[in-house]
Write a protein that holds these residues in place. Sequence first.
Motif, PDB file in Angstrom:
ATOM      1  N   LYS A 195       0.888  -1.268  -0.235  1.00 24.33           N
ATOM      2  CA  LYS A 195      -0.053  -0.040   0.113  1.00 24.33           C
ATOM      3  C   LYS A 195       1.045   1.219   0.130  1.00 24.33           C
ATOM      4  O   LYS A 195       1.820   1.346   0.897  1.00 24.33           O
ATOM      5  N   LEU A 196       0.654   2.082  -0.894  1.00 25.13           N
ATOM      6  CA  LEU A 196       1.446   3.395  -1.082  1.00 25.13           C
ATOM      7  C   LEU A 196       0.773   4.653  -0.146  1.00 25.13           C
ATOM      8  O   LEU A 196       1.477   5.272   0.120  1.00 25.13           O
ATOM      9  N   GLY A 197      -0.643   4.496  -0.217  1.00 20.81           N
ATOM     10  CA  GLY A 197      -1.293   5.559   0.788  1.00 20.81           C
ATOM     11  C   GLY A 197      -2.594   5.336   0.527  1.00 20.81           C
ATOM     12  O   GLY A 197      -3.235   4.653  -0.268  1.00 20.81           O
ATOM     13  N   GLN A 198      -3.394   6.346   1.294  1.00 17.96           N
ATOM     14  CA  GLN A 198      -5.010   6.183   1.150  1.00 17.96           C
ATOM     15  C   GLN A 198      -5.380   7.730   1.085  1.00 17.96           C
ATOM     16  O   GLN A 198      -4.915   8.621   2.002  1.00 17.96           O
ATOM     17  N   GLY A 199      -6.123   8.091   0.247  1.00 19.01           N
ATOM     18  CA  GLY A 199      -6.776   9.475   0.252  1.00 19.01           C
ATOM     19  C   GLY A 199      -8.229   9.416   0.053  1.00 19.01           C
ATOM     20  O   GLY A 199      -8.964   8.542   0.657  1.00 19.01           O
ATOM     21  N   SER A 200      -8.705  10.827  -0.285  1.00 19.13           N
ATOM     22  CA  SER A 200     -10.267  10.912  -0.250  1.00 19.13           C
ATOM     23  C   SER A 200     -11.005   9.922  -1.025  1.00 19.13           C
ATOM     24  O   SER A 200     -12.197   9.813  -0.785  1.00 19.13           O
ATOM     25  N   PHE A 201     -10.507   9.140  -2.347  1.00 18.14           N
ATOM     26  CA  PHE A 201     -11.063   8.668  -3.012  1.00 18.14           C
ATOM     27  C   PHE A 201     -10.780   6.968  -3.072  1.00 18.14           C
ATOM     28  O   PHE A 201     -11.552   6.356  -3.706  1.00 18.14           O
ATOM     29  N   GLY A 202      -9.782   6.643  -1.980  1.00 20.16           N
ATOM     30  CA  GLY A 202      -9.542   5.387  -2.024  1.00 20.16           C
ATOM     31  C   GLY A 202      -8.188   4.974  -1.830  1.00 20.16           C
ATOM     32  O   GLY A 202      -7.317   6.003  -1.763  1.00 20.16           O
ATOM     33  N   SER A 203      -7.740   3.722  -1.668  1.00 18.71           N
ATOM     34  CA  SER A 203      -6.395   3.387  -1.541  1.00 18.71           C
ATOM     35  C   SER A 203      -5.501   2.994  -2.560  1.00 18.71           C
ATOM     36  O   SER A 203      -6.107   2.614  -3.605  1.00 18.71           O
ATOM     37  N   VAL A 204      -4.187   3.464  -2.442  1.00 21.69           N
ATOM     38  CA  VAL A 204      -3.182   3.165  -3.612  1.00 21.69           C
ATOM     39  C   VAL A 204      -2.418   2.178  -3.506  1.00 21.69           C
ATOM     40  O   VAL A 204      -1.692   2.126  -2.191  1.00 21.69           O
ATOM     41  N   TYR A 205      -2.262   1.234  -4.441  1.00 21.13           N
ATOM     42  CA  TYR A 205      -0.920   0.082  -4.347  1.00 21.13           C
ATOM     43  C   TYR A 205       0.243   0.066  -5.362  1.00 21.13           C
ATOM     44  O   TYR A 205      -0.341   0.242  -6.446  1.00 21.13           O
ATOM     45  N   LYS A 206       1.157  -0.279  -4.979  1.00 19.28           N
ATOM     46  CA  LYS A 206       2.133  -0.387  -5.957  1.00 19.28           C
ATOM     47  C   LYS A 206       2.038  -1.927  -6.520  1.00 19.28           C
ATOM     48  O   LYS A 206       1.857  -2.903  -6.113  1.00 19.28           O
ATOM     49  N   GLY A 207       2.515  -1.934  -7.953  1.00 21.48           N
ATOM     50  CA  GLY A 207       2.409  -3.182  -8.618  1.00 21.48           C
ATOM     51  C   GLY A 207       3.379  -3.104  -9.846  1.00 21.48           C
ATOM     52  O   GLY A 207       4.067  -2.148 -10.219  1.00 21.48           O
ATOM     53  N   SER A 208       3.473  -4.225 -10.490  1.00 20.84           N
ATOM     54  CA  SER A 208       4.636  -4.445 -11.712  1.00 20.84           C
ATOM     55  C   SER A 208       3.760  -5.307 -12.699  1.00 20.84           C
ATOM     56  O   SER A 208       3.610  -6.376 -12.151  1.00 20.84           O
ATOM     57  N   LEU A 209       3.640  -4.718 -13.621  1.00 19.73           N
ATOM     58  CA  LEU A 209       3.050  -5.445 -14.882  1.00 19.73           C
ATOM     59  C   LEU A 209       4.165  -6.617 -15.359  1.00 19.73           C
ATOM     60  O   LEU A 209       5.303  -6.435 -14.977  1.00 19.73           O
ATOM     61  N   PRO A 210       3.518  -7.612 -16.224  1.00 21.79           N
ATOM     62  CA  PRO A 210       4.566  -8.488 -16.548  1.00 21.79           C
ATOM     63  C   PRO A 210       5.554  -8.082 -17.550  1.00 21.79           C
ATOM     64  O   PRO A 210       6.581  -8.839 -17.561  1.00 21.79           O
ATOM     65  N   ASN A 211       5.495  -7.026 -17.964  1.00 25.92           N
ATOM     66  CA  ASN A 211       6.580  -6.479 -18.928  1.00 25.92           C
ATOM     67  C   ASN A 211       7.506  -5.619 -17.830  1.00 25.92           C
ATOM     68  O   ASN A 211       8.563  -4.886 -18.415  1.00 25.92           O
ATOM     69  N   SER A 212       7.514  -5.711 -16.519  1.00 20.73           N
ATOM     70  CA  SER A 212       8.357  -4.983 -15.322  1.00 20.73           C
ATOM     71  C   SER A 212       8.059  -3.678 -15.154  1.00 20.73           C
ATOM     72  O   SER A 212       8.814  -3.128 -14.572  1.00 20.73           O
TER      73      SER A 212
END
Length: 485
Positions: free
Chosen positions: A215-232
């Motif tokens: 989890k990167l953070g949470q704001g007024s509209f929801g939570s944000v998460y870090k990810g990595s696509l298959p192409n990195s």
Amino acid sequence: MVNSNDIHVCGPFGVCRTGSDEKCYCLPGFRPVSSRSWDLGAWNQGCVRRTDISCVDSNIHNVQQENHAFLKIANIKVSGNPIQLNAQSTEECKSICLNNCTCTAYAYQRECIVWNSELWDLKQLSDGNIDGIDIYVRLAASDLQGQDNENKIHHARPMLIAVLGSIFVTLCVFGAVVWTFQKRNANQKAFSSDDPLILYSYSLLQNCTKNFSDKLGQGSFGSVYKGSLPNSQLIAVKKLQGMRQGEKQFQTEVRALGQIHHRNLVRLKGFCLRGAERLLVYELIAKGSLDSHLFNDVKVLDWYTRFHVILGIAKGLHYLHEECHECIIHCDIKPENILVDEDFSPKVADFGLAKLMDRNFSRALTTVRGTIGYLAPEWIAGKRNTELMESGTIKYFPVWAADKIRNGDISEVFDHRMNDTDVQELDRACKVACWCIQDNEAHRPTMQQIVHILQGTRDVGLPPVPAFLQHLVEEYDPGSYSSNV
């Protein structure tokens, strides 16, 4: 797979290649007796020469010399009972076999060995296995041309079948992927191929974010998460909360946001729909949010970087307000919603989400949704807009900042942890910030005017202290902040 204990499984002139790929092959220059049976894996009928080499001419020696040849098969194991003959060299052994029309193959292992019948149970041994010998198999000279007669056995038909089979499987997989994608698009009413956004599946984003664990953070509209696509490629996935829109309306709004491109705005890459869940996929900005750098006591941002950030934000908001097809009001500009890249170029995040969440929000809702009265000068001073005092009361930084600016004490507003500053840029930034929070809407500059003021191409006068701040000045002692700067 060939079972090495089976008898005559590959038939006459059929070869079992041992190892991971155990199956039967015909010797080079030979073909299956029955192609249909061979393709089905029934190899026991074996192989025959592609070109017959029967001896019928009275001048048999000349015919054999001209039309017959021998193909070397290296490191092969041959069963059966060969005939041992006296010969002093490989060439002499070859001559003996060549002059005997019934001789099908020969080998020379200190003595001449010949086979006068079909070869059975041939096994091509792998490299490093020294149990085999090199044999020379009789062929029509025309069939010997183009063959690799050094170390490997090749057979064109099995290779062609393997290649065609691979192509067929690839086409099937590709067709299945296309069909699945088209079906998913139809079911979820995805965008046309001209749309820049990508429709991600929930399972893909779940895998990319390790089940939404980072989890990167949470704001007024929801939570944000870090990810990595298959192409990195790194992404930030925002799970929206409190959505009341239907699927069609949501896609319409997201489409509009996806067409927004500006160097000072975070780029929306795609979205995801699953039932009532709504997810937005953004590019991940390298250095995170501005607040983590602005309020950092270890590494203080210099004035050049701060002003570069202020000007970039103004340009991004000008684009949203006046250059988009439809005006977008952010409603919650603060350091937590400003991201910075490797060069500390600012990128406004969460733009358009107030509109996306509720198209019919009122002015009152807009005021409540944002962080009320968040004033830009605290970015310059390195202070948050509120501070909890020892007495338990909350002091409001903009009160102190506005009072100092009004009284011409701008030099006290900037962060004294910085080594130096540009006084003219500081003056323009502080004044324009106070103009932006005037009670009268008509007195507030447009974002285009703000950009021009910050760039020094437009003059700006001394702003009055807004009425609501004047009430706060009367209630709180603004001098309480002066000793902390």
